[in-house]
Each structure stands twice: as C-alpha cells, then as structure tokens.
Design an enzyme around this catalytic site. Sequence first.
Site, PDB file in Angstrom:
ATOM      1  N   ASP A 109      66.405 -10.846  23.724  1.00 12.26           N
ATOM      2  CA  ASP A 109      65.757  -9.910  24.389  1.00 12.26           C
ATOM      3  C   ASP A 109      65.671  -8.496  23.495  1.00 12.26           C
ATOM      4  O   ASP A 109      66.527  -8.343  22.567  1.00 12.26           O
ATOM      5  CB  ASP A 109      66.381  -9.361  25.771  1.00 12.26           C
ATOM      6  CG  ASP A 109      65.427  -8.981  26.797  1.00 12.26           C
ATOM      7  OD1 ASP A 109      65.080  -9.769  27.758  1.00 12.26           O
ATOM      8  OD2 ASP A 109      64.791  -7.786  26.419  1.00 12.26           O
ATOM      9  N   ASP A 152      62.744  -8.497  19.114  1.00 12.71           N
ATOM     10  CA  ASP A 152      61.677  -8.553  19.708  1.00 12.71           C
ATOM     11  C   ASP A 152      60.931  -9.906  19.140  1.00 12.71           C
ATOM     12  O   ASP A 152      60.708  -9.996  17.884  1.00 12.71           O
ATOM     13  CB  ASP A 152      60.665  -7.226  19.150  1.00 12.71           C
ATOM     14  CG  ASP A 152      59.209  -7.318  19.955  1.00 12.71           C
ATOM     15  OD1 ASP A 152      58.912  -8.206  20.492  1.00 12.71           O
ATOM     16  OD2 ASP A 152      58.718  -6.271  19.775  1.00 12.71           O
ATOM     17  N   ILE A 153      60.478 -10.770  20.294  1.00  7.41           N
ATOM     18  CA  ILE A 153      59.818 -11.959  19.699  1.00  7.41           C
ATOM     19  C   ILE A 153      58.595 -11.964  18.886  1.00  7.41           C
ATOM     20  O   ILE A 153      58.132 -12.809  18.168  1.00  7.41           O
ATOM     21  CB  ILE A 153      59.694 -12.997  20.714  1.00  7.41           C
ATOM     22  CG1 ILE A 153      58.726 -12.514  22.020  1.00  7.41           C
ATOM     23  CG2 ILE A 153      61.040 -13.308  21.600  1.00  7.41           C
ATOM     24  CD1 ILE A 153      58.103 -13.734  22.594  1.00  7.41           C
ATOM     25  N   THR A 222      51.220 -17.433  35.660  1.00  2.00           N
ATOM     26  CA  THR A 222      51.190 -16.865  36.994  1.00  2.00           C
ATOM     27  C   THR A 222      49.955 -17.334  37.923  1.00  2.00           C
ATOM     28  O   THR A 222      48.934 -17.737  37.315  1.00  2.00           O
ATOM     29  CB  THR A 222      51.021 -15.414  36.768  1.00  2.00           C
ATOM     30  OG1 THR A 222      50.575 -14.686  38.249  1.00  2.00           O
ATOM     31  CG2 THR A 222      49.739 -14.966  35.726  1.00  2.00           C
ATOM     32  N   SER A 266      43.903  -8.891  36.690  1.00  2.00           N
ATOM     33  CA  SER A 266      44.206  -7.505  35.967  1.00  2.00           C
ATOM     34  C   SER A 266      44.181  -7.961  34.733  1.00  2.00           C
ATOM     35  O   SER A 266      44.215  -9.354  33.969  1.00  2.00           O
ATOM     36  CB  SER A 266      45.669  -7.091  36.256  1.00  2.00           C
ATOM     37  OG  SER A 266      46.547  -8.005  35.915  1.00  2.00           O
ATOM     38  N   TYR A 268      46.816  -7.477  32.612  1.00  2.00           N
ATOM     39  CA  TYR A 268      47.967  -8.462  32.410  1.00  2.00           C
ATOM     40  C   TYR A 268      47.840 -10.074  32.708  1.00  2.00           C
ATOM     41  O   TYR A 268      48.237 -10.837  32.017  1.00  2.00           O
ATOM     42  CB  TYR A 268      49.106  -7.920  33.427  1.00  2.00           C
ATOM     43  CG  TYR A 268      49.863  -9.154  33.919  1.00  2.00           C
ATOM     44  CD1 TYR A 268      50.857  -9.523  33.052  1.00  2.00           C
ATOM     45  CD2 TYR A 268      49.978  -9.601  35.214  1.00  2.00           C
ATOM     46  CE1 TYR A 268      51.800 -10.758  33.390  1.00  2.00           C
ATOM     47  CE2 TYR A 268      50.857 -10.476  35.484  1.00  2.00           C
ATOM     48  CZ  TYR A 268      51.602 -11.157  34.632  1.00  2.00           C
ATOM     49  OH  TYR A 268      52.650 -12.130  35.006  1.00  2.00           O
ATOM     50  N   HIS A 269      47.078 -10.407  33.901  1.00  2.00           N
ATOM     51  CA  HIS A 269      46.976 -11.487  34.297  1.00  2.00           C
ATOM     52  C   HIS A 269      45.867 -12.252  33.261  1.00  2.00           C
ATOM     53  O   HIS A 269      45.962 -13.518  33.043  1.00  2.00           O
ATOM     54  CB  HIS A 269      46.074 -11.804  35.763  1.00  2.00           C
ATOM     55  CG  HIS A 269      47.218 -11.346  36.721  1.00  2.00           C
ATOM     56  ND1 HIS A 269      47.450 -10.095  37.169  1.00  2.00           N
ATOM     57  CD2 HIS A 269      48.030 -12.122  37.579  1.00  2.00           C
ATOM     58  CE1 HIS A 269      48.240 -10.238  38.073  1.00  2.00           C
ATOM     59  NE2 HIS A 269      48.589 -11.538  38.243  1.00  2.00           N
ATOM     60  N   LYS A 272      47.700 -13.683  30.237  1.00  3.92           N
ATOM     61  CA  LYS A 272      48.295 -15.355  30.773  1.00  3.92           C
ATOM     62  C   LYS A 272      47.327 -16.347  30.692  1.00  3.92           C
ATOM     63  O   LYS A 272      47.799 -17.371  30.326  1.00  3.92           O
ATOM     64  CB  LYS A 272      48.780 -15.054  32.364  1.00  3.92           C
ATOM     65  CG  LYS A 272      50.130 -14.008  32.670  1.00  3.92           C
ATOM     66  CD  LYS A 272      51.594 -14.783  32.090  1.00  3.92           C
ATOM     67  CE  LYS A 272      52.855 -14.146  32.670  1.00  3.92           C
ATOM     68  NZ  LYS A 272      53.642 -14.535  32.006  1.00  3.92           N
ATOM     69  N   VAL A 325      55.891  -7.065  45.965  1.00  5.25           N
ATOM     70  CA  VAL A 325      55.476  -6.563  47.296  1.00  5.25           C
ATOM     71  C   VAL A 325      56.347  -6.806  47.891  1.00  5.25           C
ATOM     72  O   VAL A 325      56.899  -5.840  48.949  1.00  5.25           O
ATOM     73  CB  VAL A 325      53.990  -7.149  47.627  1.00  5.25           C
ATOM     74  CG1 VAL A 325      53.919  -8.715  47.974  1.00  5.25           C
ATOM     75  CG2 VAL A 325      53.641  -6.565  48.869  1.00  5.25           C
ATOM     76  N   THR A 340      53.937  -0.111  52.468  1.00 10.21           N
ATOM     77  CA  THR A 340      52.569   0.180  51.805  1.00 10.21           C
ATOM     78  C   THR A 340      51.540  -0.882  51.501  1.00 10.21           C
ATOM     79  O   THR A 340      51.603  -1.538  50.648  1.00 10.21           O
ATOM     80  CB  THR A 340      52.779   0.839  50.357  1.00 10.21           C
ATOM     81  OG1 THR A 340      53.550  -0.039  49.546  1.00 10.21           O
ATOM     82  CG2 THR A 340      53.458   2.314  50.392  1.00 10.21           C
ATOM     83  N   ARG A 414      43.555  -1.490  44.105  1.00 15.55           N
ATOM     84  CA  ARG A 414      43.187  -2.723  42.996  1.00 15.55           C
ATOM     85  C   ARG A 414      42.022  -3.212  43.316  1.00 15.55           C
ATOM     86  O   ARG A 414      41.213  -2.699  44.414  1.00 15.55           O
ATOM     87  CB  ARG A 414      44.232  -3.851  43.303  1.00 15.55           C
ATOM     88  CG  ARG A 414      45.771  -3.507  43.165  1.00 15.55           C
ATOM     89  CD  ARG A 414      46.794  -4.493  43.247  1.00 15.55           C
ATOM     90  NE  ARG A 414      47.984  -4.336  42.901  1.00 15.55           N
ATOM     91  CZ  ARG A 414      48.998  -5.115  42.691  1.00 15.55           C
ATOM     92  NH1 ARG A 414      48.607  -6.423  42.454  1.00 15.55           N
ATOM     93  NH2 ARG A 414      50.321  -4.605  42.344  1.00 15.55           N
ATOM     94  N   VAL A 415      41.279  -3.841  42.527  1.00 15.67           N
ATOM     95  CA  VAL A 415      40.073  -4.295  42.777  1.00 15.67           C
ATOM     96  C   VAL A 415      40.310  -5.909  42.995  1.00 15.67           C
ATOM     97  O   VAL A 415      40.502  -6.464  42.141  1.00 15.67           O
ATOM     98  CB  VAL A 415      38.856  -4.276  41.568  1.00 15.67           C
ATOM     99  CG1 VAL A 415      37.860  -5.026  42.034  1.00 15.67           C
ATOM    100  CG2 VAL A 415      38.654  -2.942  41.466  1.00 15.67           C
ATOM    101  N   GLU A 416      40.161  -6.297  44.317  1.00 14.86           N
ATOM    102  CA  GLU A 416      40.732  -7.566  44.807  1.00 14.86           C
ATOM    103  C   GLU A 416      40.156  -7.850  46.265  1.00 14.86           C
ATOM    104  O   GLU A 416      39.913  -6.762  46.908  1.00 14.86           O
ATOM    105  CB  GLU A 416      42.290  -7.631  44.764  1.00 14.86           C
ATOM    106  CG  GLU A 416      42.859  -6.891  45.877  1.00 14.86           C
ATOM    107  CD  GLU A 416      44.435  -6.972  45.588  1.00 14.86           C
ATOM    108  OE1 GLU A 416      44.997  -7.858  44.855  1.00 14.86           O
ATOM    109  OE2 GLU A 416      45.195  -6.229  46.606  1.00 14.86           O
TER     110      GLU A 416
END
Length: 509
Positions: A109, A152-153, A222, A266, A268-269, A272, A325, A340, A414-416
């Site tokens: 790590d 750092d990998i 994910t 997103s 991030y997604h 993946k 969440v 929220t 978000r846009v979802e």
Amino acid sequence: MSKDHNAQKTCWNCPALELRGHVDFRACGQSMRKFMTEGQAMAECKRRPELGLFDPASLTFEECPEWEEGPYGYQLRDMRVLILGIDGYLGWTLALWLGSLGFRVAGVDNFNRRRWVAEEGSHSVVPIAPMEERLRAAKEVLGIEISFREFDILDNEKLRQFIQEFQPEAIVHYAECPSAPYSMVDFQHAAYVQHNNVIGTLGLLFAMRDLAPEASLIKLGTMGEYGTPLTGRPIFEGIFPADAVLQWDGREWSLGGELTPRDPVSFYHVSKVQDTFNVYESCKYWWLRSYDVMQGVIYGVHTEQVAADPRLRTRFDVDEWFGTVINRFVAQAVVGIPLTIYGSGGQTRGFLALRDAMQCMTRLILSPPEPGQYDVVNQISGVYRVRELAETVARIAADEFGLEVEIQRLENPRVEADEHPYEVVYEKLPQQLGFEPQVTLEEEVYQMLKLLIQPSIRSRIEAIRQVILPKTRWSGLHKEMDVIERYKVRPRRVVGLGAEGGGEDDPER
Ligand code: USQ
C-alpha cells in the site's frame, strides 16, 4: 457451510502447476492441447517436483496432500496471497481474515486512501492505527505475521521485485481509487483516477506475465460497470450464457461466451470497464487466470478479526466522496443528519456485507480458474432500493437506539436512473462456489449503529459534518442540492436484533 465447492477441481486449477512447452495460440484460452506433446501433458508441480511430468487432470484437490480441508473448501497449505491495497477498508479486513485461516499474507500500500480522504477534510470515523501498529497488533492479538511493503503499484519495478520475492499463488487487487464522486470532481480528478486504476492494473498484468503467470488474479471490478439497462434485460455475470441469442433482421446468432455490454455510471466506473478488457486480453494472450469480481456496494464494520482489538479496526468512511450509501446513512442517523436519499431513491443496487465479502473472496481464492480462463462473478447477496435502505436504517436507529431520524430527498447530484428495472443474475458464488451469506442487512446495520453511537466515534462523525452532504455534481455545476422532501418513518420493531429488540410490527403501518 458448504466446503465441497472445489474438491473436484484438478491440478489445472492449482497455482502450483507449472505449464511446460511452447505456448502458441490466437484465440481465447480453451485449448489445453497446446500444452501436450503426443498425448503427454506438459506440466509439473512446483510444490511436488517428485511428480515429474504428469497429466494435471488426473489429480483432484481432494486427492492432493497439498490441499487440506478447511472451513471454506480445500485450502492450499500456507497458500501465498498478495493483497494490493492492504491498508484499505477491504484489504485490511481480508488480510486479517485470511491470516486467521492460515494463509501466508503479504501486502502493498502507499496510503493513498488516507490521503484522498484527508484531501476533502475527512477521516475514517472509526479510528485506524498506523500500519506499523496494525502489523504489531495482528501479530500480538491474532498471531498473524503479515509481510508489508510501502510503495505505489504504479512503480512497476518495485511491484516486480516484490512479486519475485514473495512468489504469490493468488493476487487480490484492491489497489484502486474506488470513488465515483471523486472521479467526477474535475478533469484532474477524473484523469488521476483513470490513470491510477488502469495503468496500475496494466502494470500488474505485465508483471504477472513475466513473474507469476500461474498465480490467480482476483481483480476487484464493480457491478457499476454494467449500469442499469433500461430494457430490463438481465445483468448476467459478465459473459453471456450459452443459450443467449441475438435476433436481428430475421436472423439469429448465439451470444454465448461473449462479454456482456458495459454502461458505466461515472469516470471511476469507466476505469473498471477498461480494466475488464485489459484483464480479459491478458488471459487470452498470456494464459493468465482471473476472476473479475463485480462487487456490489459493501456495507458494514464487522468481522471477528477487526473487532478483536481497537488497533485492528478497519477504516469506515462516510464522507460524500468515499462513504458508501448504507454506511453513510448509519452515520447520519447517529449525528441527526436527515438521511440523504438522492433523487426519488428508486435506484436499485446489489449489496453485500463486509463479512460476507470476505467469505466470497476466500472461496474465489480457493477455486482458481484454469490457465487462460477469464471468469466473472457478480458478488452481491441482496438487492435493495436506496429508499428501502434509508427506511431500514431509520427504523433500527429509532427502535433499537432511540434515535430521532428524519429522511430527506435531495436533488440527485449524479446522472443516473432513479426508477429502473434491475434483474441481476448472481448464481456462481452461491451455486458453484458454496457461498452462503451469513449476515443480514438488519443485523449489520444494528452492529454498525452500536459501534458508531459510542461517544468517541460519534464525535469523530460530528467533526466531519461539513463533508457529509453531497457537493459533487456530475454536471460540474457548483451549487448545493435542493431538498425535495423531508419525512419520518413510523417505527417498526425488527425482530431479534440485540438484547432490546424483538417487538411486533406496528399494526398501523
Ligand atoms: N446514494 C444516495 N445517497 C447517498 C449516497 C448514495 O442516494 O448519500 C445513492 C447513489 O445515488 C447511488 C447509490 O446510492 O445510486 C449507491 O451509491 P454509493 O455511493 O453507495 O455507491 P457507488 O457510487 O455506486 O460506488 C460504490 C463504491 C464503489 C463500488 C460500487 C459498487 O464506492 O467502489 O464500485 O459501490 S456498485 O454501486 O455496485 O457499482
């Protein structure tokens, strides 16, 4: 708990198998004949060189003395597992979990997660010890020796050196930036997340090709890679099943074996999804073996090992960037922030408790795919709507802990889709790998509340109040979210939670 899932696996699945011979193929790795010369298998066992060249299909885990019976199936004695991202929420929990089962654990790590969370002025609300203290406590309290390296990998040389030294038989890759909102802050954050995640994984794949091709890679993907198909078609486990058919223009084709469409939610997604293709290709080109784990949203704070000593606790984030969440709702309930819900709260997702995630990962480590096999599992144990979750947390907080809890619906940053069909297939873990969920949503919410309500932790949540409400909009607009609605749920006792639980349902509901 089912232990038989891997008894009939053979040496083909064992990371101690060393394939011999010239590998030359162009298509996705099915043809084991490539490793044969005139009917003789070109394989040796690294752990049992006395076997010489032998047919790997002739020996099962059940029959091999290197594989011993354990609580989650046959277990390779002293199996060497390298955890990338060992300081994180999941990485640290898994290190202790595997260590207690007798695995040899090493980890890497660079403490980036601690820095990302600090960047927005937040901290883990459950205090976590520095790594040296964690390692000392693991040894003292649980008798687990973890071999740790800080780097750092993305530093491929260091990664190669450590892989060479430790000779992992399985590699769990948790070393990515896991936050959708963080990746949506601005161009710098989006580029950073994609570079960190995609290039880190790519470097790992090349290192595995050269130094640990037989190790099994358990790569954290994910469920968010798939999105929420508005047609309502099932979300398969990464690859279309054999009987899936595409019909078009009066003709039809089998889709069996092809990767299913991805529709990430997103930047991030998206990282993946890019990983998925890089891992898939590496299995195809270099006979690497991998499970791509499409994990749902994790919640929870409890395993026996992390609860054994305060120095062994894993991190618990509830800020808008890194809190997931359910964990956020529980923290909000404790400090009186109305829970929220974004948008209508009809967003439906797959979820999994921390402890159950550990069981799944253990089973995946113990059932490696065959060389060249890219496999995908959807790792969840239940499907819920966000508003159901808020209401469950609110009820347990009120009934069991006497907390006054309100729920607020906010404009969705978000846009979802917030109302959509969601049929997710999650069969491999329970049906083929023996996974049996052990933790219910209500029990884990109860456990979380019990821990978070302690004054020392409650005050750590109070201290980061300002980073709990959402600020990061997918649109890039800098404006606070409007409150659409506020409401309270009626109490309803959840049977069997804690000493004081066990009431009846409210008849007026
Ligand atoms: N949500 C709320 N209120 C909140 C926080 C979230 O309504 O206070 C909603 C979001 O709009 C979303 C859902 O809850 O619809 C889940 O959000 P999340 O922040 O818990 O999870 P997500 O951003 O999807 O990402 C998390 C992890 C990520 C993992 C993913 C699995 O951070 O690393 O990949 O869960 S999954 O969601 O299945 O893609």
